[in-house]
Motif scaffolding. Structure first.
Motif, short mmCIF file in Angstrom:
data_model
loop_
_atom_site.label_atom_id
_atom_site.label_comp_id
_atom_site.label_asym_id
_atom_site.label_seq_id
_atom_site.Cartn_x
_atom_site.Cartn_y
_atom_site.Cartn_z
N PRO A 25 1.01 -1.26 0.04
CA PRO A 25 -0.04 -0.01 -0.05
C PRO A 25 0.82 1.45 0.13
CG PRO A 25 0.20 -1.14 2.11
CD PRO A 25 0.73 -2.02 1.20
N GLY A 26 0.14 2.15 -0.74
CA GLY A 26 0.91 3.50 -0.84
C GLY A 26 0.88 4.26 0.50
N VAL A 27 2.11 4.81 1.18
CA VAL A 27 1.82 5.26 2.68
C VAL A 27 2.70 6.66 2.26
CG1 VAL A 27 2.56 5.23 5.04
CG2 VAL A 27 1.47 3.18 3.99
N LEU A 28 2.07 7.94 2.63
CA LEU A 28 2.74 8.84 2.56
C LEU A 28 3.52 9.03 4.08
CD1 LEU A 28 3.12 12.03 1.27
CD2 LEU A 28 1.21 12.66 2.81
N VAL A 29 4.83 9.29 4.02
CA VAL A 29 5.74 9.01 4.94
C VAL A 29 6.49 10.71 5.19
CG1 VAL A 29 7.49 8.18 3.67
CG2 VAL A 29 7.46 7.76 6.13
N SER A 30 6.20 11.12 6.49
CA SER A 30 6.67 12.42 6.75
C SER A 30 8.27 12.23 7.52
CB SER A 30 5.95 13.33 7.52
OG SER A 30 5.84 12.84 8.74
N GLN A 56 7.95 15.30 -0.49
CA GLN A 56 8.43 16.10 -1.63
C GLN A 56 7.99 15.40 -2.69
OE1 GLN A 56 12.29 16.80 -1.41
NE2 GLN A 56 12.76 17.20 -3.27
N GLU A 57 8.14 13.91 -2.82
CA GLU A 57 7.40 13.42 -4.12
C GLU A 57 5.99 13.67 -4.28
OE1 GLU A 57 10.10 9.02 -4.25
OE2 GLU A 57 8.53 9.35 -2.87
N PHE A 58 5.09 13.53 -3.18
CA PHE A 58 3.64 13.87 -3.31
C PHE A 58 3.41 15.18 -3.82
CE2 PHE A 58 0.15 15.75 -0.98
CZ PHE A 58 -0.70 15.39 -1.83
N LYS A 62 1.17 15.87 -7.37
CA LYS A 62 -0.10 15.48 -6.29
C LYS A 62 -1.11 14.37 -7.32
CE LYS A 62 -0.23 19.24 -3.40
NZ LYS A 62 -1.22 20.23 -2.98
N THR A 63 -1.27 14.65 -8.51
CA THR A 63 -2.38 13.95 -9.24
C THR A 63 -1.98 12.34 -9.49
OG1 THR A 63 -1.65 14.82 -11.12
CG2 THR A 63 -3.70 15.85 -10.45
N HIS A 64 -0.56 12.31 -9.64
CA HIS A 64 -0.01 10.93 -9.46
C HIS A 64 -0.11 10.04 -8.31
CE1 HIS A 64 2.16 7.44 -10.88
NE2 HIS A 64 3.17 7.65 -10.03
N PHE A 65 0.45 10.64 -7.32
CA PHE A 65 0.56 10.10 -5.95
C PHE A 65 -0.70 10.23 -5.12
CE2 PHE A 65 4.91 10.67 -6.84
CZ PHE A 65 5.62 9.11 -6.82
#
Ligand SMILES: O=CC(=O)O
Length: 346
Positions: A25-30, A56-58, A62-65
């Motif tokens: 799963p995709g997880v936004l990590v800070s 930063q990637e997000f 944004k529309t991709h991630f």
């Protein structure tokens, strides 16, 4: 990233089956930057379970991630979760937030997006209680001054011409008797302190007896009787500014205020004045506002202040357990299982 001195990413966390690569799963990590940054050694563990997407990637795409992100691994309260961020994450199911404090999260807003929240209260209770006692003892026995004296080039002053206070028999008033406050009481009991506490909800008689703590329904009574006042309470709109000019004036002139909760629990201007004018004797603060304090802040100048840089949970063990708890909460949530340490809206 900081090094937390753990086995380099190879050890799997407890009861956490890794998923096949495609399914991660995709997880936004800070938390990749800053003083309280994510542990370098944790990244390897996280990568076993999640497809990590950095802030930063997000932000760059944004529309991709955005649609890929199912969870946020929120380390040290960053990023700020606002409406705009939530709107850009249509698949978001859970925010797993390190530590115990939730003052950085708008729980109602998050809930309105159908997103769950979990935190890591058990990981931080022991180390934060240890730090509270460390600060208390450091002030009582003037450890920081002793250190300065011991390393001073002026060896003729080696023997201190000042004395500290014994904590045995002194009264400790604990404000906030959650898991951290209770663990402070357990420790203080071993130091033969008299323990008072104030909390929204009274503990059971068995729990009080186990640590020898006496409930003060009125905060004022605790403030008037304590030699050490320990703040271990959550920051909420109700507790903000809990200790102001009036409360400080109720404390003994020989008393010390210790804060391991949040800086905003205390009116800091009133505290500076109280310390400068002898309304109270000393303060030991792991938390302030802002953090760090501006370098010309009066608290940095005062000899009767001991400061630490928000290190309540800064132990190898706590940071590791925080990481494991966050991973467990995310995995449970994404599998539709009960979420460990889920934060429920009151
Ligand atoms: O400040 C640290 C925490 O909230 O656990």
């Amino acid at each position: 990233m900081s090094r937390c001195g753990l086995d380099t990413g190879s050890s799997p966390t407890r009861a956490m089956p890794a998923m096949g690569d495609q399914e991660l799963p995709g997880v936004l990590v800070s938390g990749f930057e800053g003083p309280y940054s994510i542990c370098e050694d944790h990244v390897g563990v996280l990568q076993k379970h999640f497809n990590l997407i950095t802030m930063q990637e997000f932000l760059e795409n944004k529309t991709h991630f955005g649609p890929k992100i199912q969870a946020i691994y929120l380390w040290a309260g960053k990023p700020h979760i606002n409406q705009e961020l939530l709107q850009s994450l249509p698949s978001l199911r859970v925010i797993a937030s390190s530590g115990v404090g939730l003052d950085h999260l708008d729980l109602k807003l998050i809930d309105s997006f159908g997103v769950k929240v979990a935190n890591t209260p058990h990981a931080v209770a022991n180390p934060t209680a240890d730090l509270g006692m460390a600060l208390l003892l450091a002030v009582a026995r003037r450890v920081v001054e002793g250190h300065q004296l011991a390393i001073s080039p002026h060896t003729e002053n080696f023997s201190a011409n000042w004395l500290g206070e014994e904590v045995t028999g002194a009264t400790l008033g604990i404000i906030g008797m959650g898991s951290i406050g209770y663990k402070i009481a357990q420790r203080a009991r071993a130091f033969e302190m008299k323990i008072l506490y104030h909390n929204r909800k009274r503990r059971s008689l068995e729990e009080e007896e186990a640590v020898g703590a006496t409930y003060c329904e009125r905060l004022d009574d605790l403030l008037q009787q304590s030699d050490f006042v320990m703040l271990a309470v959550n920051l909420t709109p109700q507790s903000q500014g809990l200790i102001g000019r009036r409360e400080l004036s109720l404390m003994k002139p020989t008393a010390t205020l210790i804060n391991v909760g949040r800086g905003l629990l205390v009116d800091q201007d009133a505290l500076v004045e109280a310390l400068q004018t002898g309304v109270i004797k000393a303060a030991a603060l792991d938390v302030t506002y802002p953090e760090p304090l501006p370098r010309d802040h009066p608290l940095l100048e005062l000899k009767n202040v001991t400061l630490t840089p928000h290190i309540g949970s800064a132990t190898h063990q706590a940071r590791r357990q925080m990481m494991e708890n966050l991973v467990e909460s995310i995995l449970a949530s994404l599998s539709g299982l009960p979420i460990p340490n889920e934060v429920l809206l009151k």
